[in-house]
Design an enzyme around this catalytic site. Structure first.
Site, PDB file in Angstrom:
ATOM      1  N   ASN A   9      19.238  -3.400  -1.933  1.00  0.00           N
ATOM      2  CA  ASN A   9      18.317  -3.196  -0.654  1.00  0.00           C
ATOM      3  C   ASN A   9      18.026  -4.566  -0.115  1.00  0.00           C
ATOM      4  O   ASN A   9      16.332  -5.238  -0.777  1.00  0.00           O
ATOM      5  CB  ASN A   9      17.441  -2.491  -0.227  1.00  0.00           C
ATOM      6  CG  ASN A   9      16.821  -2.364   0.633  1.00  0.00           C
ATOM      7  OD1 ASN A   9      17.067  -3.251   2.433  1.00  0.00           O
ATOM      8  ND2 ASN A   9      15.546  -1.663   1.113  1.00  0.00           N
ATOM      9  N   TRP A  10      19.580  -5.503   0.554  1.00  0.00           N
ATOM     10  CA  TRP A  10      18.526  -6.622   1.095  1.00  0.00           C
ATOM     11  C   TRP A  10      18.164  -6.712   2.229  1.00  0.00           C
ATOM     12  O   TRP A  10      17.193  -8.407   2.483  1.00  0.00           O
ATOM     13  CB  TRP A  10      20.027  -7.245   2.185  1.00  0.00           C
ATOM     14  CG  TRP A  10      21.667  -7.914   0.604  1.00  0.00           C
ATOM     15  CD1 TRP A  10      20.851  -7.978  -0.918  1.00  0.00           C
ATOM     16  CD2 TRP A  10      22.565  -8.441   0.720  1.00  0.00           C
ATOM     17  NE1 TRP A  10      21.943  -8.351  -1.911  1.00  0.00           N
ATOM     18  CE2 TRP A  10      22.846  -8.560  -0.652  1.00  0.00           C
ATOM     19  CE3 TRP A  10      23.451  -8.892   1.046  1.00  0.00           C
ATOM     20  CZ2 TRP A  10      24.204  -8.890  -1.100  1.00  0.00           C
ATOM     21  CZ3 TRP A  10      24.505  -9.457   1.096  1.00  0.00           C
ATOM     22  CH2 TRP A  10      24.737  -9.531   0.401  1.00  0.00           C
ATOM     23  N   GLU A  98       9.608   0.815   5.084  1.00  0.00           N
ATOM     24  CA  GLU A  98       9.343  -0.069   6.183  1.00  0.00           C
ATOM     25  C   GLU A  98       9.137  -0.120   7.880  1.00  0.00           C
ATOM     26  O   GLU A  98       9.562  -0.194   8.496  1.00  0.00           O
ATOM     27  CB  GLU A  98      10.146  -1.267   5.987  1.00  0.00           C
ATOM     28  CG  GLU A  98       9.598  -2.097   4.935  1.00  0.00           C
ATOM     29  CD  GLU A  98      10.582  -3.255   4.264  1.00  0.00           C
ATOM     30  OE1 GLU A  98      11.600  -3.077   3.821  1.00  0.00           O
ATOM     31  OE2 GLU A  98      10.145  -2.966   2.574  1.00  0.00           O
ATOM     32  N   GLU A 168      10.272   5.785  -3.876  1.00  0.00           N
ATOM     33  CA  GLU A 168       9.686   3.914  -3.867  1.00  0.00           C
ATOM     34  C   GLU A 168       7.970   4.048  -3.129  1.00  0.00           C
ATOM     35  O   GLU A 168       7.593   4.001  -2.491  1.00  0.00           O
ATOM     36  CB  GLU A 168       9.901   3.534  -2.632  1.00  0.00           C
ATOM     37  CG  GLU A 168      11.592   3.731  -3.620  1.00  0.00           C
ATOM     38  CD  GLU A 168      12.356   1.815  -2.268  1.00  0.00           C
ATOM     39  OE1 GLU A 168      12.558   1.215  -2.979  1.00  0.00           O
ATOM     40  OE2 GLU A 168      12.222   2.149  -0.943  1.00  0.00           O
ATOM     41  N   GLY A 174       7.825  -4.952  -2.687  1.00  0.00           N
ATOM     42  CA  GLY A 174       7.397  -5.863  -2.272  1.00  0.00           C
ATOM     43  C   GLY A 174       6.372  -7.100  -2.702  1.00  0.00           C
ATOM     44  O   GLY A 174       5.623  -7.896  -2.366  1.00  0.00           O
ATOM     45  N   SER A 214       8.858  -2.954  -6.831  1.00  0.00           N
ATOM     46  CA  SER A 214       9.216  -4.154  -7.633  1.00  0.00           C
ATOM     47  C   SER A 214       9.810  -4.057  -9.390  1.00  0.00           C
ATOM     48  O   SER A 214       9.838  -4.921 -10.119  1.00  0.00           O
ATOM     49  CB  SER A 214       7.135  -4.308  -7.722  1.00  0.00           C
ATOM     50  OG  SER A 214       7.033  -4.996  -7.039  1.00  0.00           O
ATOM     51  N   GLY A 235      15.121  -4.605  -4.308  1.00  0.00           N
ATOM     52  CA  GLY A 235      14.143  -5.058  -3.340  1.00  0.00           C
ATOM     53  C   GLY A 235      14.226  -6.802  -3.209  1.00  0.00           C
ATOM     54  O   GLY A 235      15.836  -7.407  -3.586  1.00  0.00           O
ATOM     55  N   GLY A 236      13.909  -7.653  -3.860  1.00  0.00           N
ATOM     56  CA  GLY A 236      13.675  -8.949  -3.763  1.00  0.00           C
ATOM     57  C   GLY A 236      15.095  -9.369  -4.932  1.00  0.00           C
ATOM     58  O   GLY A 236      15.630 -10.237  -5.179  1.00  0.00           O
TER      59      GLY A 236
HETATM   60  P1  PGA Z   1      11.146  -4.634  -3.884  1.00  0.00           P
HETATM   61  O1  PGA Z   1      11.912  -3.765  -2.977  1.00  0.00           O
HETATM   62  O2  PGA Z   1      11.575  -4.491  -5.372  1.00  0.00           O
HETATM   63  O3  PGA Z   1      11.306  -6.003  -3.455  1.00  0.00           O
HETATM   64  O4  PGA Z   1       9.717  -4.169  -4.490  1.00  0.00           O
HETATM   65  C1  PGA Z   1      12.609  -2.582  -3.445  1.00  0.00           C
HETATM   66  C2  PGA Z   1      12.413  -1.805  -1.326  1.00  0.00           C
HETATM   67  O5  PGA Z   1      11.895  -1.383  -0.194  1.00  0.00           O
HETATM   68  O6  PGA Z   1      13.834  -0.823  -1.902  1.00  0.00           O
END
Ligand code: PGA
Length: 253
Positions: A9-10, A98, A168, A174, A214, A235-236
């Protein structure tokens, strides 16, 4: 055997040239290094989707991060599931925390978006998860049940069978704070139990449930080894080709 998926997920990162460059690296590395049936997916900003779906072929699948619930009309600035499908996408993330938090997306709205995605033959990656307060006060199972009931349990069994779920925990997104594999497995098992109660054991056993929050190349193997964890929403770490592909390779056989 359940489908194993590692989806990046960019979020709102990377301009057009940066996106093409990172994605090309990912495609080449997946092509050379992946051994197994797992699916690699990148969920990119809308402006990238058309180009990426042509570059990715069947090596890396493409998804959007959101869609509008209507097919077309006077909704300035919005993008419909039909439009997303028309550029070759196969997936769409629905209900990321989000979106729930910053865009006030309700379970009812997310149910409508999920239906729009399915109607257009997109696979929804439907996100659920509790906040830190809800984790600490012990209400997380209730929160997750409410999100499932309001978001996806209105679907027919046939439609539900096409949905991918992503657990999640909001406190892990994040933050560098990953859920332990025991904490994640506990919730994944609960989700599967709720699916079984609603749709029966067989469908519950077939449902792919991803973990997100994470997730990185160091913790992926332990998380993905859990009985009810079928991959990750990343994500990251999906913004670094080496890290993302190493997570994909966790499922190499
Ligand atoms: P993260 O994000 O890996 O940066 O914690 C995951 C996501 O929001 O899908």
């Amino acid at each position: 055997m359940r489908k194993k998926i590692v989806a990046g997920n960019w979020k709102m990162n990377l301009d057009y040239a940066e996106g093409i460059s990172l994605f090309s690296e990912i495609v080449n590395m997946v092509r050379d290094e992946q051994k197994g049936e797992q699916l690699a997916v990148i969920c990119a900003p809308f402006i990238h989707l058309n180009s990426l779906s042509k570059l990715g072929g069947t090596t890396v699948r493409i998804g959007a991060q959101n869609c509008h619930q209507n097919e077309s009309g006077a909704f300035t600035g919005e993008i419909s599931a039909k439009m997303i499908k028309s550029v070759g996408c196969e997936y769409v993330i629905i209900g990321h925390s989000e979106r729930r938090q910053y865009f006030a997306e309700s379970d009812e709205l997310l149910a409508a978006k999920t239906s729009a995605a399915l109607k257009n033959n997109l696979i929804p990656i439907f996100c659920i998860g509790e906040t830190l307060d809800e984790r600490n006060n012990g209400s997380y199972f209730d929160v997750i049940k409410t999100q499932l009931t309001g978001g996806v349990f209105g679907l027919s069994a046939e439609d539900f069978s096409k949905v991918v779920l992503a657990y999640e925990p909001v406190w892990a997104i994040g933050t560098g704070l990953t859920a332990t594999s025991e904490q994640a497995q506990e919730v994944h098992a609960y989700i599967r139990k709720e699916i079984a109660a609603k749709y029966g054991e067989e469908l519950a056993e077939k449902t792919t449930i991803l973990y997100g929050g994470s997730c990185n190349p160091k913790n992926a193997a332990e998380l993905f080894a859990q009985k009810d964890i079928d991959g990750g929403l990343i994500g990251g770490a999906s913004l670094k080709s080496r890290d993302f592909v190493d997570i994909v390779k966790t499922f190499n056989s």
